[in-house]
Design an enzyme around this catalytic site. Structure first.
Site, PDB file in Angstrom:
ATOM      1  N   GLU A  61     -13.894 -10.953  14.638  1.00 48.94           N
ATOM      2  CA  GLU A  61     -12.797 -10.397  14.137  1.00 48.94           C
ATOM      3  C   GLU A  61     -11.527 -11.592  14.307  1.00 48.94           C
ATOM      4  OE1 GLU A  61      -9.268  -9.406  12.726  1.00 48.94           O
ATOM      5  OE2 GLU A  61     -10.984  -8.105  12.180  1.00 48.94           O
ATOM      6  N   LYS A  62     -10.916 -12.027  13.429  1.00 47.24           N
ATOM      7  CA  LYS A  62     -10.096 -13.153  13.745  1.00 47.24           C
ATOM      8  C   LYS A  62      -8.715 -12.864  14.064  1.00 47.24           C
ATOM      9  CE  LYS A  62      -8.139 -13.489   8.797  1.00 47.24           C
ATOM     10  NZ  LYS A  62      -8.275 -14.238   7.594  1.00 47.24           N
ATOM     11  N   GLY A  74      -9.143  -3.284  14.586  1.00 51.65           N
ATOM     12  CA  GLY A  74      -8.501  -2.310  13.748  1.00 51.65           C
ATOM     13  C   GLY A  74      -7.971  -2.448  12.388  1.00 51.65           C
ATOM     14  N   GLY A 134       7.789  -1.152  -6.827  1.00 51.97           N
ATOM     15  CA  GLY A 134       6.121  -0.703  -6.847  1.00 51.97           C
ATOM     16  C   GLY A 134       6.306   1.014  -6.505  1.00 51.97           C
ATOM     17  N   HIS A 139      -3.301  34.853   9.691  1.00 51.64           N
ATOM     18  CA  HIS A 139      -1.941  35.137   9.325  1.00 51.64           C
ATOM     19  C   HIS A 139      -1.015  34.931  10.441  1.00 51.64           C
ATOM     20  CE1 HIS A 139       1.712  36.832   7.115  1.00 51.64           C
ATOM     21  NE2 HIS A 139       1.574  37.737   8.077  1.00 51.64           N
ATOM     22  N   ILE A 184       2.995  -3.988  -4.841  1.00 53.35           N
ATOM     23  CA  ILE A 184       2.252  -3.829  -5.967  1.00 53.35           C
ATOM     24  C   ILE A 184       1.152  -4.210  -6.047  1.00 53.35           C
ATOM     25  CG2 ILE A 184       4.696  -4.289  -7.439  1.00 53.35           C
ATOM     26  CD1 ILE A 184       4.050  -7.243  -7.686  1.00 53.35           C
ATOM     27  N   VAL A 189       1.492   4.625  -3.923  1.00 54.05           N
ATOM     28  CA  VAL A 189       1.423   5.371  -2.557  1.00 54.05           C
ATOM     29  C   VAL A 189       2.278   4.859  -1.563  1.00 54.05           C
ATOM     30  CG1 VAL A 189      -0.003   6.054  -0.621  1.00 54.05           C
ATOM     31  CG2 VAL A 189      -0.909   6.622  -3.134  1.00 54.05           C
TER      32      VAL A 189
END
Length: 462
Positions: A33-34, A38, A180, A439, A266, A183
């Protein structure tokens, strides 16, 4: 030179999960990983945004506290530097946790940029300039994606921000213009609106959140506008003007919209360059790595997972693909199943969906029956003052099978998983309806939506 059963490039939710899974299955594993463990999700995406979302949700509850009869003395303010510090502490805790998991599972981890030189060799270029050569019988590429950077916006991460830059802010802007309405754009709109910013959203398409069910879109759009978020759909931006204190979007219509900061949300670009794909002959399509159902590329023994290869840019999909690839690296023969992918949008209120929308189902030739039940008819929701929203169940008239479920409302991101299990197991609306739900809970809304799919909901008028 070290030799491993599995070598993985990329330590995001696809890569580190694949590493741990492969180690659990008895393989020798290295992970390269660089940046930070995560990947985008933990450091620049899911985790920091949902931490901000939690703060925004709390701020909303405090503002609405007098409606419950709770009066908090003094003026309520947002200490954004402290909010940012909290966000960073969450990230640090989780990245540290991943490091511990990798160590506990005996995964050899390397900090640097991994590049393929042949189908079994990875060169790691470390931050100090040195290199190390690793051999692996199988390789998994999990290099992820980055925010798209169209030249028209002249992104500087000071006034014109990507989703990475906005998470690095230490002061809350008075106004925010979001380009945009997908989401990420809508999530940030909800968050910064709740924190007190004046928010405007520009979306080129005729609607925001175009992948959602049309009734969900209508509901969330009306709710966002009620909260004071200005939404412009069908808005084509031609160019951007910047001054020392503001940024202005110039629309094709001639309208100009000015804010203190602009967020460009976007799309994303796939991290396929500079990792040796061409040298070893790995095929790409539309910028993504092409894979089969086993997550294997056209080169035997080389796999790809997550944003760089997936049909969904979702962390939980990347993790699921990582597990599939790891198993196949170690001699199993399993395929990724995309039929049931829960999808959550952390707007205020939340959105959750799984399976087909009503339109998708009818386009597939199904005759559908719709069951819909409002939050406002649920006792728990009334007590929480969370009456905005509904659950919509899309079922097949002939079989009664659930084809899709769509939720907009409080805790939608949690409630949707009952529906996901139901769709995966081929359950019918009656199966959910006949399952006793405790409930008072919000889960009863899912039950009564299923009952409504065959006109049997108790607490709504037929």
């Amino acid at each position: 030179m070290s030799t491993y059963d599995v070598g993985i490039i990329g330590g995001g939710p696809g890569g580190y999960v694949a590493a741990i899974k492969a180690a659990q299955l008895g393989g020798s594993v290295c992970l390269i990983e660089k940046g930070e463990w995560g990947g985008t999700c933990l450091n620049r995406g899911c985790i920091p945004t949902k931490t901000l979302y939690a703060v925004a949700n709390l701020a909303t509850q405090v503002q609405e506290a007098p409606e419950f009869g709770v009066h908090i003395g003094g003026e309520t303010t947002i200490d954004y530097p402290q909010v940012s510090a909290h966000k960073n502490s969450v990230i640090q805790q989780l990245t540290g946790g991943i490091a511990q998991l990798l160590k506990a599972n005996k995964v050899d981890s390397f900090n640097g940029t991994g590049t393929l030189t042949d189908k079994n060799t990875i060169i790691v270029r470390k931050p100090d300039g040195t290199t190390e050569q690793l051999q692996a019988k199988n390789i998994i590429i999990a290099t992820g994606s980055e925010p798209a950077d169209p030249s028209v916006f002249e992104i500087d991460e000071e006034q014109v921000l990507t989703t990475t830059g906005i998470l690095n802010l230490t002061e809350l802007p008075e106004s925010l213009l979001i380009v945009g309405g997908g989401v990420s754009g809508c999530e940030f709109a909800s968050i910064f609106n709740a924190l007190g910013c004046k928010v405007t959203v520009l979306e080129l398409l005729p609607t925001i959140l175009a992948t959602e069910d049309v009734q969900v879109i209508r509901h969330i759009q009306l709710f966002m506008k009620r909260k004071g978020i200005a939404i412009h759909t069908g808005a084509k931006l031609t160019h951007v003007k910047k001054s020392d204190a503001s940024v202005t979007a110039v629309l094709e219509s001639g309208e100009e919209i000015t804010a203190e900061k602009m967020l460009v949300s976007i799309g994303r670009r796939y991290n396929t360059e500079g990792i040796g794909l061409e040298k070893v002959g790995v095929r790409t399509e539309g910028g993504k790595i092409a894979v089969d159902a086993r997550m294997q590329t056209n080169v035997p023994g080389i796999y790809a997972v997550g944003d760089v290869a997936s049909r969904y840019l979702l962390a939980h999909v990347a993790s699921a693909e990582g597990k599939i690839a790891a198993q196949n690296c170690l001699g199993n023969n399993v395929e990724m199943d995309y039929q049931v992918i829960p999808w959550c949008v952390f707007t205020l209120p939340e959105i959750g969906h799984v399976g087909m929308t009503e339109k998708e189902a009818t386009d597939e030739g199904y005759e559908v029956k719709i069951g819909r039940f409002p939050y406002a008819a649920n006792g728990k929701a009334l007590g929480l003052r969370e009456t905005d929203g509904f659950v919509k169940t899309v079922s097949d008239v002939d079989s009664g099978d659930i084809l899709g479920v769509h939720i907009v409302g409080a805790q939608a991101s949690t409630l949707i998983h009952e529906a996901a299990v139901a769709v995966r197991l081929g359950a019918s609306a009656e199966d959910i309806a006949h399952t006793v739900h405790a409930h008072p809970t919000l889960s009863e809304i899912v039950m009564e939506s299923a009952e409504a799919a065959y006109d049997r909901a108790i607490h709504s008028l037929r």
